[in-house]
Design a protein around this motif. Structure first.
Motif, PDB file in Angstrom:
ATOM      1  N   GLN A  59      12.591  14.899   9.780  1.00 16.70           N
ATOM      2  CA  GLN A  59      13.249  13.650   9.408  1.00 16.70           C
ATOM      3  C   GLN A  59      12.421  12.970   8.331  1.00 16.70           C
ATOM      4  N   ASN A  60      13.062  12.081   7.617  1.00 18.37           N
ATOM      5  CA  ASN A  60      12.312  11.364   6.591  1.00 18.37           C
ATOM      6  C   ASN A  60      12.762   9.919   6.488  1.00 18.37           C
ATOM      7  N   PRO A  61      12.284   9.122   7.430  1.00 23.13           N
ATOM      8  CA  PRO A  61      12.566   7.684   7.325  1.00 23.13           C
ATOM      9  C   PRO A  61      11.885   7.120   6.087  1.00 23.13           C
ATOM     10  N   GLU A  62      12.381   5.988   5.627  1.00 21.81           N
ATOM     11  CA  GLU A  62      11.772   5.313   4.488  1.00 21.81           C
ATOM     12  C   GLU A  62      11.197   3.980   4.949  1.00 21.81           C
ATOM     13  N   ILE A  63      10.098   3.608   4.340  1.00 18.87           N
ATOM     14  CA  ILE A  63       9.497   2.300   4.615  1.00 18.87           C
ATOM     15  C   ILE A  63       9.342   1.557   3.297  1.00 18.87           C
ATOM     16  N   GLU A  64       9.191   0.249   3.413  1.00 19.62           N
ATOM     17  CA  GLU A  64       8.911  -0.595   2.253  1.00 19.62           C
ATOM     18  C   GLU A  64       7.786  -1.542   2.622  1.00 19.62           C
ATOM     19  N   ALA A  65       6.972  -1.863   1.634  1.00 18.03           N
ATOM     20  CA  ALA A  65       5.890  -2.826   1.833  1.00 18.03           C
ATOM     21  C   ALA A  65       5.725  -3.633   0.558  1.00 18.03           C
ATOM     22  N   THR A  66       5.335  -4.881   0.734  1.00 14.66           N
ATOM     23  CA  THR A  66       5.062  -5.753  -0.404  1.00 14.66           C
ATOM     24  C   THR A  66       3.710  -6.406  -0.214  1.00 14.66           C
ATOM     25  N   GLY A  67       3.188  -6.952  -1.286  1.00 14.38           N
ATOM     26  CA  GLY A  67       1.928  -7.664  -1.214  1.00 14.38           C
ATOM     27  C   GLY A  67       1.748  -8.546  -2.430  1.00 14.38           C
ATOM     28  N   LEU A  73      -1.138  -5.225  -0.439  1.00 14.19           N
ATOM     29  CA  LEU A  73      -0.153  -4.139  -0.533  1.00 14.19           C
ATOM     30  C   LEU A  73      -0.607  -2.940   0.293  1.00 14.19           C
ATOM     31  N   LEU A  74      -1.870  -2.565   0.177  1.00 13.12           N
ATOM     32  CA  LEU A  74      -2.417  -1.449   0.959  1.00 13.12           C
ATOM     33  C   LEU A  74      -2.365  -1.764   2.447  1.00 13.12           C
ATOM     34  N   PHE A  75      -2.791  -2.962   2.829  1.00 18.05           N
ATOM     35  CA  PHE A  75      -2.760  -3.375   4.231  1.00 18.05           C
ATOM     36  C   PHE A  75      -1.333  -3.288   4.777  1.00 18.05           C
ATOM     37  N   ASN A  76      -0.366  -3.856   4.068  1.00 18.73           N
ATOM     38  CA  ASN A  76       1.020  -3.882   4.537  1.00 18.73           C
ATOM     39  C   ASN A  76       1.639  -2.491   4.550  1.00 18.73           C
ATOM     40  N   ILE A  98       5.576   8.266  -2.170  1.00 17.07           N
ATOM     41  CA  ILE A  98       5.872   6.924  -2.656  1.00 17.07           C
ATOM     42  C   ILE A  98       6.820   7.060  -3.838  1.00 17.07           C
ATOM     43  N   THR A  99       8.032   6.557  -3.671  1.00 21.97           N
ATOM     44  CA  THR A  99       9.068   6.688  -4.699  1.00 21.97           C
ATOM     45  C   THR A  99       9.117   5.479  -5.622  1.00 21.97           C
ATOM     46  N   GLU A 100       8.599   4.353  -5.167  1.00 21.82           N
ATOM     47  CA  GLU A 100       8.486   3.166  -6.014  1.00 21.82           C
ATOM     48  C   GLU A 100       7.109   2.571  -5.792  1.00 21.82           C
ATOM     49  N   PHE A 101       6.385   2.362  -6.871  1.00 23.56           N
ATOM     50  CA  PHE A 101       5.025   1.834  -6.779  1.00 23.56           C
ATOM     51  C   PHE A 101       4.862   0.808  -7.887  1.00 23.56           C
ATOM     52  N   SER A 102       5.206  -0.427  -7.571  1.00 23.88           N
ATOM     53  CA  SER A 102       5.170  -1.508  -8.539  1.00 23.88           C
ATOM     54  C   SER A 102       3.927  -2.347  -8.304  1.00 23.88           C
ATOM     55  N   THR A 103       2.978  -2.292  -9.235  1.00 21.50           N
ATOM     56  CA  THR A 103       1.724  -3.021  -9.072  1.00 21.50           C
ATOM     57  C   THR A 103       1.564  -4.112 -10.136  1.00 21.50           C
ATOM     58  N   LEU A 108       4.015  -7.243  -5.521  1.00 21.24           N
ATOM     59  CA  LEU A 108       3.775  -5.809  -5.616  1.00 21.24           C
ATOM     60  C   LEU A 108       4.620  -5.134  -4.544  1.00 21.24           C
ATOM     61  N   ARG A 109       5.126  -3.941  -4.843  1.00 24.03           N
ATOM     62  CA  ARG A 109       6.076  -3.307  -3.932  1.00 24.03           C
ATOM     63  C   ARG A 109       5.855  -1.798  -3.859  1.00 24.03           C
ATOM     64  N   ILE A 110       6.055  -1.281  -2.646  1.00 22.46           N
ATOM     65  CA  ILE A 110       6.050   0.162  -2.392  1.00 22.46           C
ATOM     66  C   ILE A 110       7.309   0.513  -1.619  1.00 22.46           C
ATOM     67  N   LYS A 111       7.935   1.609  -2.034  1.00 25.83           N
ATOM     68  CA  LYS A 111       8.961   2.273  -1.229  1.00 25.83           C
ATOM     69  C   LYS A 111       8.454   3.691  -1.022  1.00 25.83           C
ATOM     70  N   CYS A 112       8.557   4.158   0.210  1.00 23.34           N
ATOM     71  CA  CYS A 112       7.954   5.451   0.534  1.00 23.34           C
ATOM     72  C   CYS A 112       8.846   6.260   1.470  1.00 23.34           C
ATOM     73  N   LYS A 113       9.049   7.530   1.117  1.00 25.16           N
ATOM     74  CA  LYS A 113       9.705   8.474   2.018  1.00 25.16           C
ATOM     75  C   LYS A 113       8.620   9.083   2.897  1.00 25.16           C
TER      76      LYS A 113
END
Length: 157
Positions: A59-67, A73-76, A98-103, A108-113
């Motif tokens: 399976q491949n859930p996706e997560i998102e984090a912001t900072g 960003l790393l912590f979240n 990580i499919t989106e890495f906006s720094t 700041l935002r991460i989207k990750c499979k």
């Protein structure tokens, strides 16, 4: 199980280690890019909980984090991965993409499979439970001389 490409099924090379720390453990990851160092740090955390070679990609859930800065960003990001493992069903991942890495900018935002499967005691050796991510001694190093990024994160075990 959805069809995955050979690239999705291939495990990344290991670019992390565990450093001793009083009553906790410090994750040390690195990569040619900051994105790769973040992915490796997440994998290191899962690797501390079980042997990643036993984890199939089902399976491949996706997560998102912001900072508001790289440390938050790393912590979240790690906190979202820990939540994924702590939710029902427990999901352990052997690969992160990580499919989106906006720094840049204010948020700041991460989207990750996340590639992995449900944690099962009969299949996955039980490592050490990670209780929390900490900001204590967190470091993000851009080694421009060697074109390498390094992360140091203490996790509460």
């Amino acid at each position: 199980m959805p069809p995955y490409t050979p690239e999705e099924l291939a495990l990344p090379s290991k670019k992390y280690e565990y450093l001793d720390h009083t009553a906790d453990v410090q994750l040390h990851s690195w990569g040619d890019t900051l994105k790769e160092a973040f992915e490796q740090c997440g994998i290191a955390m899962f690797g501390y909980m079980t042997e990643l070679e036993t984890v199939d990609i089902r399976q491949n859930p996706e997560i998102e984090a912001t900072g508001h800065d790289l440390e938050s960003l790393l912590f979240n990001f790690l906190n979202e991965l820990l939540f994924l493992f702590s939710s029902d069903p427990f999901v352990v991942c052997s690969k992160l993409d990580i499919t989106e890495f906006s720094t840049e900018g204010e948020e700041l935002r991460i989207k990750c499979k996340c590639y992995g499967e449900e944690f099962a005691l009969g299949k996955h050796p039980q490592g050490t439970e990670v209780k929390a991510i900490t900001y204590s001694a967190m470091q993000i190093i851009n080694d421009t001389e060697n074109n390498k990024f390094e992360l140091f994160v203490i996790i509460d075990i």
